[in-house]
Scaffold this motif. Structure first.
Motif, PDB file in Angstrom:
ATOM      1  N   TYR A  10       0.831  -1.195   0.000  1.00  0.00           N
ATOM      2  CA  TYR A  10       0.000   0.000   0.000  1.00  0.00           C
ATOM      3  C   TYR A  10       0.868   1.247   0.000  1.00  0.00           C
ATOM      4  O   TYR A  10       2.074   1.188   0.228  1.00  0.00           O
ATOM      5  CB  TYR A  10      -0.927   0.011   1.229  1.00  0.00           C
ATOM      6  N   ALA A  11       0.274   2.351  -0.295  1.00  0.00           N
ATOM      7  CA  ALA A  11       0.958   3.640  -0.190  1.00  0.00           C
ATOM      8  C   ALA A  11      -0.074   4.626   0.332  1.00  0.00           C
ATOM      9  O   ALA A  11      -1.268   4.501   0.019  1.00  0.00           O
ATOM     10  CB  ALA A  11       1.477   4.090  -1.551  1.00  0.00           C
ATOM     11  N   SER A  12       0.358   5.547   1.147  1.00  0.00           N
ATOM     12  CA  SER A  12      -0.596   6.556   1.600  1.00  0.00           C
ATOM     13  C   SER A  12       0.103   7.884   1.742  1.00  0.00           C
ATOM     14  O   SER A  12       1.290   7.934   2.052  1.00  0.00           O
ATOM     15  CB  SER A  12      -1.235   6.146   2.920  1.00  0.00           C
ATOM     16  N   TYR A  13      -0.594   8.935   1.459  1.00  0.00           N
ATOM     17  CA  TYR A  13      -0.020  10.263   1.658  1.00  0.00           C
ATOM     18  C   TYR A  13      -1.126  11.318   1.642  1.00  0.00           C
ATOM     19  O   TYR A  13      -2.277  11.029   1.308  1.00  0.00           O
ATOM     20  CB  TYR A  13       1.051  10.593   0.618  1.00  0.00           C
ATOM     21  N   ILE A  14      -0.707  12.500   1.992  1.00  0.00           N
ATOM     22  CA  ILE A  14      -1.644  13.617   2.102  1.00  0.00           C
ATOM     23  C   ILE A  14      -1.305  14.665   1.068  1.00  0.00           C
ATOM     24  O   ILE A  14      -0.142  14.899   0.776  1.00  0.00           O
ATOM     25  CB  ILE A  14      -1.517  14.231   3.503  1.00  0.00           C
ATOM     26  N   GLU A  15      -2.324  15.256   0.525  1.00  0.00           N
ATOM     27  CA  GLU A  15      -2.101  16.345  -0.430  1.00  0.00           C
ATOM     28  C   GLU A  15      -2.919  17.551   0.011  1.00  0.00           C
ATOM     29  O   GLU A  15      -3.977  17.401   0.618  1.00  0.00           O
ATOM     30  CB  GLU A  15      -2.638  15.968  -1.803  1.00  0.00           C
ATOM     31  N   LEU A  17      -6.492  12.859   1.921  1.00  0.00           N
ATOM     32  CA  LEU A  17      -5.688  11.752   2.440  1.00  0.00           C
ATOM     33  C   LEU A  17      -5.900  10.587   1.483  1.00  0.00           C
ATOM     34  O   LEU A  17      -7.026  10.111   1.324  1.00  0.00           O
ATOM     35  CB  LEU A  17      -6.129  11.370   3.854  1.00  0.00           C
ATOM     36  N   PRO A  60       1.383   6.418  -6.606  1.00  0.00           N
ATOM     37  CA  PRO A  60       2.755   5.915  -6.591  1.00  0.00           C
ATOM     38  C   PRO A  60       2.894   4.648  -7.438  1.00  0.00           C
ATOM     39  O   PRO A  60       1.964   3.831  -7.473  1.00  0.00           O
ATOM     40  CB  PRO A  60       3.006   5.602  -5.111  1.00  0.00           C
ATOM     41  N   TYR A  61       3.997   4.499  -8.110  1.00  0.00           N
ATOM     42  CA  TYR A  61       4.381   3.341  -8.947  1.00  0.00           C
ATOM     43  C   TYR A  61       3.613   3.246 -10.268  1.00  0.00           C
ATOM     44  O   TYR A  61       3.684   2.241 -10.962  1.00  0.00           O
ATOM     45  CB  TYR A  61       4.209   1.991  -8.212  1.00  0.00           C
TER      46      TYR A  61
END
Lengths: 269, 259
Positions: free
Chosen positions: A167-172, A186, A257-258
């Motif tokens: 998984y990937a997680s991030y905030i913008e 999120l 991502p990826y």
């Protein structure tokens, strides 16, 4: 792949905020430079008439119209069409918008049967399953003129396919065009083979100044590029498959991502 | 400090300050700055450009320096004033844009730390301070170098500030690109009494200095600022592992004005 069809929906009232992220991430101008070049390189018909499926809030369609194309956009999400209509009026672009689900083929036929054929039908960044992608190409073939083409944007992985359960997680954070408002997103991406489940939680201040939270989710199906193989299995008698083009013009942050995006097209024989 | 074209959102600096106090190892950093300065200047006066909330400046004041902090952001200066008053530190503050002619003169030490300015803008600052520096004066600034590049998975963090006396949390995330690191810090706080949730954000791109630029800078081939010599370039991350945002290492550059 298991699931072959899923709906693309949005919680009510958040398109205004999703739009902040699209304006920031999509880099429509750069993308369309690649797209317009791809169409002009491969299209053998003489016109400049484009039908854009799943056109959303119309940013791409206005940009293509500004490049000289005559554009018809089709979108089922009414909130998006309302925003698109407003932008079309403001920009005075040559874009005709139609509210319809591109998978509701009977409705589509009622709307398009007496319209002029298209030189290109495009479907860019629409998170349908690959099975639905193929159905759409098959159905819209009859609205493409001879020598015209169908172009779709598909996704590939930039590295080895993430492992099951990766998984990937991030905030913008993105601001409104006038910079006086912002929204927070999120993102959570879960990778299972070629399926990416994307959960997005939006935090924003509504028009009354209250902080609100809404969740949106999508499924992205990644289709690795394979030499000589048609991922949509289009009718070879009807269509000639064109070379793929990896979109490198845009900053990679427009995508999960990826993941990278490539254009793939078929020319009508 | 903020890039010249950006403004902090109203009320966010208080939380940004809490986050920085938690992670940036200011004590160790100040020890190092003092070490650099003490062997090079005899005066105890320092001008700090883009001083923000004065985390560094109040610490330097405690070490016996007389510090003048300059910053254009009134919101940051208000928190700086509270910090100065609380700590009874001797720091003078001037609200002023560091890209305008500076309201100080005859200075023997100037700092520009955590400015997150691109190297070209730092050069502009150096030209701007030339007039106020005495011969032999020291100018210390920092730049960030990327230690992992594009395509890295973003890093996300969750912090709560309960232990720091605030009913607030921060969710932040950083993504590396070849030209910089995008940071998004989102602060959610709860108002006492009503329990209403408030939302604040700080987001910025931290410019990255390429290793090649820094080595050229080190050998003084392309720095483009005459009248200075490089005293040294150090990596603070060796002793302050969290002195830089994720994916970055912090380099401290010390210049000396030639006579």
């Amino acid at each position: 792949m298991g699931q072959e069809h899923w709906e693309v929906t949005y919680p009510q009232g958040i398109m205004r905020y999703i739009e902040y992220f699209r304006l920031k991430n999509n880099q429509v101008e750069k993308y369309d430079t690649a797209l317009a070049k791809y169409i002009k390189t491969h299209c053998r018909s003489s016109g400049f008439r484009i039908c854009s499926l799943g056109c959303g809030t119309g940013e791409r369609e206005i940009d293509l119209a500004n490049r000289g194309f005559e554009v018809v956009g089709i979108e089922c999400h009414e909130e998006s069409v309302a925003i698109a209509n407003q932008s079309v009026v403001t920009s005075k672009a040559n874009v005709d918008l139609i509210t319809c689900d591109i998978l509701e083929f009977d409705e589509i036929d009622k709307i398009l049967h007496n319209k002029k054929l298209f030189d290109a039908v495009i479907m860019i960044a629409v998170p349908l399953s690959i099975v639905d992608h193929a159905r759409v190409v098959r159905h819209f073939a009859k609205y493409i003129t001879t020598g015209g083409m169908f172009v779709t944007g598909l996704w590939g992985y930039t590295r080895d396919i993430p492992r099951e359960g990766d998984y990937a997680s991030y905030i913008e954070v993105a601001t409104s065009p006038t910079k006086d408002d912002f929204a927070v997103r999120l993102n959570y991406y879960e990778y299972t083979g070629n399926i990416i489940k994307w959960d997005a939680v939006y935090l924003y201040r509504d028009l009354n100044g209250h902080v609100r939270m809404e969740r949106d989710d999508d499924i992205l199906e990644v289709t690795p590029e394979q030499d000589g193989t048609d991922p949509l299995d289009t009718d070879e008698e009807l269509f000639e498959q064109l070379p793929t083009y990896r979109v490198t013009e845009c900053h990679p942050k427009m995508l999960p991502p990826y993941v990278y995006e490539y254009l793939i097209g078929w020319r009508k024989k | 400090m903020l890039p010249p074209d950006q403004k902090y959102q109203s009320g966010v600096v208080k939380y940004v300050d809490l986050l920085r106090e938690r992670y940036f190892m200011y004590d160790e950093l100040v020890d190092f700055i003092v070490e650099i300065l003490s062997s090079r200047i005899t005066s105890n006066t320092i001008v700090s450009l883009g001083c923000g909330t004065c985390s560094i400046e109040t610490r330097l004041a405690k070490r016996g320096f007389r510090v003048t902090g300059i910053d254009r952001d009134e919101q940051s200066l208000e928190i700086a004033r509270q910090r100065i008053q609380k700590q009874k530190a001797k720091v003078d503050l001037i609200c002023h844009d560091i890209f305008d002619p500076l309201p100080v003169n005859s200075t023997s030490a100037v700092l520009l730390l955590f400015s997150a300015l691109p190297i070209e803008m730092i050069k502009t600052v150096i030209c701007n301070i030339n007039d106020i520096l005495v011969s032999g004066a020291i100018f210390i600034f920092d730049v960030f170098e990327l230690i992992s590049g594009e395509g890295e998975s973003p890093l996300t963090f969750l912090d709560d500030f309960l232990s720091m006396g605030e009913d607030a949390i921060c969710v932040s995330s950083y993504m590396a690109h070849n030209t910089g690191v995008d940071g998004a810090e989102v602060y959610l706080s709860r108002k006492s009494g009503t329990g209403e949730i408030d939302l604040k954000v700080d987001y910025t791109t931290i410019p990255i200095v390429q290793t090649t630029v820094l080595s050229e800078l080190e050998s003084q081939f392309s720095f483009g600022v005459s009248g200075f010599q490089i005293e040294g370039i150090w990596t603070t991350t060796k002793f302050c592992p969290t002195a830089a945002p994720p994916f970055c290492i912090q380099k401290i550059v010390c210049l000396k004005k030639l006579s």
